[in-house]
Scaffold this active site. Structure first.
Site, PDB file in Angstrom:
ATOM      1  N   GLY A 250       0.715  -1.386   0.062  1.00 26.97           N
ATOM      2  CA  GLY A 250       0.011  -0.093   0.094  1.00 26.97           C
ATOM      3  C   GLY A 250       0.808   1.359   0.027  1.00 26.97           C
ATOM      4  N   ASP A 251       2.172   1.230   0.652  1.00 29.36           N
ATOM      5  CA  ASP A 251       2.891   2.327   0.855  1.00 29.36           C
ATOM      6  C   ASP A 251       3.501   2.521  -0.502  1.00 29.36           C
ATOM      7  OD1 ASP A 251       2.377   2.320   3.403  1.00 29.36           O
ATOM      8  OD2 ASP A 251       4.047   0.940   3.861  1.00 29.36           O
TER       9      ASP A 251
END
Length: 310
Positions: A250-251
């Site tokens: 997600g990052d």
């Protein structure tokens, strides 16, 4: 320059343990120790994609010093505020047991330390970016991200927020350029299901109504959804590949989106770069580099576009 803030960084001790047994002595089959934290991951992928970045946040104790040492050794520019008391956390992650992990609490920060961080942010200039990502340090109130966005409002700074719950709601008041909840976080926030495209778009639209300009929702194996600020929905499925490690995916999506936006100023390109970067990291034991991201980008499905709302 894109600055990232990680309030509660960690050393992540990631291990595989064959035939893990509760109440018994278990031995690792493999182990790895890396600096962890959402903002740290965003900066690492931004650097891999050729975007200049600097890491801000809080560290403490000998673990904090080791976090800084390892990041600087990897070539990342750090300007952490080192707290006088407490110790940065060590998180234990059992890689081969469905994401099972034990996360430390980390040190406590107060108003004095927070004001020092605000002083650092005063140096940001028009055209810079700021990513606020992850959980807050103990001792900081839920409106911390909102206060930061208020501080830099009207200065032409590109802002992105990746957090959940009350911290996200408070941040929306500052009209961030991008927010990136995952589907579970979106559903939990509104206590509604988002398992149908129409419901997903509707809940993302509610975040826009509350202040977000662009809403990027990661959907795991189902790909991702973007509601951009001109009310156009973008949908991409997840590219095919073997899942190696979901930590940091997600990052990486946030980093890819911002890198793509800075490159072309196109939501379609930024969205595709986000999906490519997130997927590339998921297919690798670590965070993706430029070549891996470009490889996945080249085999993405055709983007599905549709208007949302009135």
């Amino acid at each position: 320059m894109i600055y990232t803030v990680t309030f509660n960084p960690s050393l992540d001790y990631t291990v595989t343990v064959d035939d893990f047994l509760l109440g018994k002595t278990n031995r690792t089959a493999s182990e790895q120790m890396t600096p962890g934290g959402k903002g740290i991951n965003v900066s690492a992928v931004l650097r891999n994609l050729g975007v200049e970045t600097k890491l801000l946040g809080f560290t403490a104790g000998f673990v904090g010093e080791e976090i800084r040492r390892r990041l600087e050794e990897a070539g990342l520019d750090c300007d952490f505020i080192h707290l006088e008391e407490g110790c940065s956390r060590i998180n234990v992650k059992l890689k081969n047991y469905d994401g099972t992990e034990i996360n430390g609490r980390g040190p406590e920060a107060g108003e004095e330390e927070f004001n020092r961080l605000l002083g650092q942010l005063d140096s940001l200039e028009a055209g810079d970016g700021l990513v606020l990502a992850g959980s807050l340090a103990a001792g900081l109130p839920s409106d911390t991200y909102g206060r930061i966005l208020d501080r830099i409002a009207g200065r032409g700074i590109l802002t992105a927020v990746d957090t959940a719950g009350r911290s996200l709601l408070e941040a929306l008041k500052g009209r961030p350029f991008l927010v990136k909840p995952n589907r579970d976080e979106l559903e939990e926030l509104f206590e509604e299901r988002a398992d149908e495209p129409e419901r997903l778009a509707a809940l993302a639209g509610r975040l826009q109504d509350m202040g977000a300009r662009n809403v990027l929702v990661s959907l795991g194996g189902d790909g991702a959804f973007l509601l951009d600020e001109v009310k156009m929905g973008h949908r991409l499925g997840a590219p095919k590949g073997r899942l190696e490690n979901s930590v940091g995916a997600g990052d990486s999506m946030v980093a890819g989106f911002l890198a793509g936006w800075l490159e072309k100023g196109s939501y379609s390109h930024a969205f595709a770069m986000g999906v490519a970067a997130g997927s590339a990291s998921a297919f690798l034991p670590g965070l993706a580099g430029r070549e891996a991201v470009q490889s996945v980008y080249g085999r993405l499905e055709k983007e599905f576009l549709f208007p949302v709302g009135s």
